[in-house]
Design an enzyme around this catalytic site. Structure first.
Site, PDB file in Angstrom:
ATOM      1  N   ASN A 149     -19.572   2.897  10.486  1.00 24.56           N
ATOM      2  CA  ASN A 149     -19.042   1.554  10.237  1.00 24.56           C
ATOM      3  C   ASN A 149     -18.813   0.776  11.530  1.00 24.56           C
ATOM      4  O   ASN A 149     -18.921  -0.465  11.544  1.00 24.56           O
ATOM      5  CB  ASN A 149     -17.736   1.638   9.453  1.00 24.56           C
ATOM      6  CG  ASN A 149     -17.946   2.066   8.014  1.00 24.56           C
ATOM      7  OD1 ASN A 149     -19.071   2.080   7.504  1.00 24.56           O
ATOM      8  ND2 ASN A 149     -16.868   2.443   7.341  1.00 24.56           N
TER       9      ASN A 149
ATOM     10  N   LEU B 138     -17.749  -3.783   1.422  1.00 24.76           N
ATOM     11  CA  LEU B 138     -18.888  -3.052   0.869  1.00 24.76           C
ATOM     12  C   LEU B 138     -18.831  -3.003  -0.653  1.00 24.76           C
ATOM     13  O   LEU B 138     -19.566  -2.249  -1.285  1.00 24.76           O
ATOM     14  CB  LEU B 138     -18.923  -1.626   1.435  1.00 24.76           C
ATOM     15  CG  LEU B 138     -19.089  -1.540   2.953  1.00 24.76           C
ATOM     16  CD1 LEU B 138     -18.956  -0.098   3.426  1.00 24.76           C
ATOM     17  CD2 LEU B 138     -20.430  -2.127   3.387  1.00 24.76           C
TER      18      LEU B 138
ATOM     19  N   ARG C 104     -18.634   8.465   8.480  1.00 30.62           N
ATOM     20  CA  ARG C 104     -18.750   7.086   7.993  1.00 30.62           C
ATOM     21  C   ARG C 104     -17.952   6.130   8.872  1.00 30.62           C
ATOM     22  O   ARG C 104     -18.356   4.978   9.064  1.00 30.62           O
ATOM     23  CB  ARG C 104     -18.302   6.997   6.534  1.00 30.62           C
ATOM     24  CG  ARG C 104     -19.299   7.605   5.564  1.00 30.62           C
ATOM     25  CD  ARG C 104     -19.019   7.188   4.139  1.00 30.62           C
ATOM     26  NE  ARG C 104     -17.724   7.660   3.671  1.00 30.62           N
ATOM     27  CZ  ARG C 104     -17.516   8.834   3.092  1.00 30.62           C
ATOM     28  NH1 ARG C 104     -18.521   9.660   2.926  1.00 30.62           N
ATOM     29  NH2 ARG C 104     -16.302   9.171   2.678  1.00 30.62           N
TER      30      ARG C 104
ATOM     31  N   ILE D 113     -13.216  -5.186   6.924  1.00 32.74           N
ATOM     32  CA  ILE D 113     -12.210  -4.128   6.922  1.00 32.74           C
ATOM     33  C   ILE D 113     -12.598  -3.044   5.910  1.00 32.74           C
ATOM     34  O   ILE D 113     -11.978  -2.922   4.846  1.00 32.74           O
ATOM     35  CB  ILE D 113     -10.816  -4.709   6.610  1.00 32.74           C
ATOM     36  CG1 ILE D 113     -10.527  -5.902   7.510  1.00 32.74           C
ATOM     37  CG2 ILE D 113      -9.722  -3.665   6.825  1.00 32.74           C
ATOM     38  CD1 ILE D 113      -9.345  -6.715   7.089  1.00 32.74           C
TER      39      ILE D 113
ATOM     40  N   LYS E 131     -12.802   0.617   4.219  1.00 31.29           N
ATOM     41  CA  LYS E 131     -11.924   1.793   4.169  1.00 31.29           C
ATOM     42  C   LYS E 131     -12.783   3.050   4.216  1.00 31.29           C
ATOM     43  O   LYS E 131     -13.765   3.164   3.476  1.00 31.29           O
ATOM     44  CB  LYS E 131     -11.077   1.759   2.898  1.00 31.29           C
ATOM     45  CG  LYS E 131     -10.281   3.047   2.621  1.00 31.29           C
ATOM     46  CD  LYS E 131     -10.979   3.894   1.577  1.00 31.29           C
ATOM     47  CE  LYS E 131     -10.222   5.198   1.311  1.00 31.29           C
ATOM     48  NZ  LYS E 131     -10.974   6.075   0.372  1.00 31.29           N
ATOM     49  N   SER E 132     -12.429   3.989   5.085  1.00 35.96           N
ATOM     50  CA  SER E 132     -13.068   5.292   5.090  1.00 35.96           C
ATOM     51  C   SER E 132     -12.168   6.301   5.785  1.00 35.96           C
ATOM     52  O   SER E 132     -11.596   6.016   6.837  1.00 35.96           O
ATOM     53  CB  SER E 132     -14.424   5.257   5.798  1.00 35.96           C
ATOM     54  OG  SER E 132     -15.012   6.549   5.773  1.00 35.96           O
TER      55      SER E 132
ATOM     56  N   TYR F 211       0.829  -1.209   0.000  1.00 33.64           N
ATOM     57  CA  TYR F 211       0.000   0.000   0.000  1.00 33.64           C
ATOM     58  C   TYR F 211       0.864   1.259   0.000  1.00 33.64           C
ATOM     59  O   TYR F 211       0.374   2.347  -0.310  1.00 33.64           O
ATOM     60  CB  TYR F 211      -0.920   0.045   1.225  1.00 33.64           C
ATOM     61  CG  TYR F 211      -1.919  -1.070   1.335  1.00 33.64           C
ATOM     62  CD1 TYR F 211      -2.117  -1.994   0.312  1.00 33.64           C
ATOM     63  CD2 TYR F 211      -2.682  -1.213   2.499  1.00 33.64           C
ATOM     64  CE1 TYR F 211      -3.026  -3.025   0.442  1.00 33.64           C
ATOM     65  CE2 TYR F 211      -3.602  -2.228   2.622  1.00 33.64           C
ATOM     66  CZ  TYR F 211      -3.764  -3.138   1.607  1.00 33.64           C
ATOM     67  OH  TYR F 211      -4.681  -4.154   1.740  1.00 33.64           O
TER      68      TYR F 211
END
Length: 283
Positions: free
Chosen positions: A249, A198, A245, A237, A239-240, A59
């Site tokens: 979550n 999601l 949000r 897991i 991502k935000s 990443y």
């Protein structure tokens, strides 16, 4: 759902991939965030209550994630930190080098979970990588080891070498449920961690199987899908970087979906394979 089952579902916020290792069922995914965005997102998530952060060598954000952790002021022992290493480190000595590099970038002395990111079967060295992970766990340098994107065939190769995999992180969402993969995990006691929980297009978030329960429970469609993930016994897991949000979550443990609602989301599976084929793709 019976009263006893509903109570159990509401109380379950963690899983145990290995004895004494407790992982929060909701973690913060950090790909593709880098630099200041990643640092801010991690610090914000921890302030919002996250105790599980997921990153990876590939990443390119481990330094930024580490800075976000430091900025948050959280005690290291209160956080579950996962990262993953690339195929260049597969083999007898490489994993130890990968561990040293990852911990330096993250600014930590140990990892809670260290994963083989992709099996890269053409290189034929993921079994050796897993064996070295087991050694690191035995030395207390990592609390738990696992893999990511491993198909049942890859997991069987680990089993043939006497290795029982604690956790496999794979792509799971309502339209990409990989039932054979999940069945193998259940049969062999492998905890599933769902990345992209999601989805990417998010089209199913407008399906009545999701919007109906959202209205019934006073939750967002995304919360319903995350509830479906964790109620199915999976780590999720998402991502935000957005604070609202992030809080949403995490807020998926105060309600439970009915059996009919769970079945409705299960029925959204299209049979589509993961976006990337781990026999062909890897890094």
């Amino acid at each position: 759902m019976s009263e006893a089952l509903e109570s159990e579902a509401l109380e379950s916020t963690t899983a145990e991939p290995a004895p004494g290792v407790v992982i929060p069922l909701i973690g913060l995914g950090t790909w593709p965030m880098t630099g200041g965005e990643a640092t801010d997102a991690v610090a914000r998530a921890i302030a919002n209550g996250y105790r599980h952060i997921d990153t990876a060598e590939n990443y390119g954000n481990e330094e930024a994630v580490g800075e976000g952790i430091r900025r948050s002021g959280i005690a290291r022992g209160d956080l579950f930190l996962t990262t993953k290493f690339n195929s260049q480190w597969h083999g007898r000595t490489g994993v130890r080098e990968a561990f040293g590099a990852a911990t330096r970038r993250l600014g930590t002395e140990y990892l809670d979970l260290f994963l083989v990111h992709w099996p890269n079967p053409s290189k034929g060295r993921f079994v050796e990588a897993a064996e070295e992970l087991l050694e690191l766990a035995g030395e207390g340098l990592i609390r738990c080891w696992g893999v990511s994107n491993f198909k049942p065939a890859h997991l069987r190769e680990l089993q043939a070498a006497g290795l029982e995999t604690p956790l496999n992180q794979v792509q799971i969402d309502p339209e990409t449920q990989q039932p054979e993969q999940l069945a193998f995990h259940r049969e062999h006691g492998i905890l599933t961690a769902a990345y992209s929980p999601l989805g990417r297009s998010g089209g199913f978030l407008s399906d009545p199987a999701v919007t109906g329960p959202a209205g019934a429970h006073g939750k967002t469609p995304a919360q319903v899908v995350l509830r479906w993930q964790v109620q199915s016994g999976r780590v999720a897991i998402p991502k935000s970087a957005d604070g609202r949000r992030q809080r949403e979550n995490l807020d998926v443990f105060g309600f439970a979906l009915t059996e009919a609602e769970m079945a409705g989301i299960d029925a959204l599976d299209t049979g589509a394979p993961p976006r990337l084929d781990s026999d062909q793709f890897g890094h």
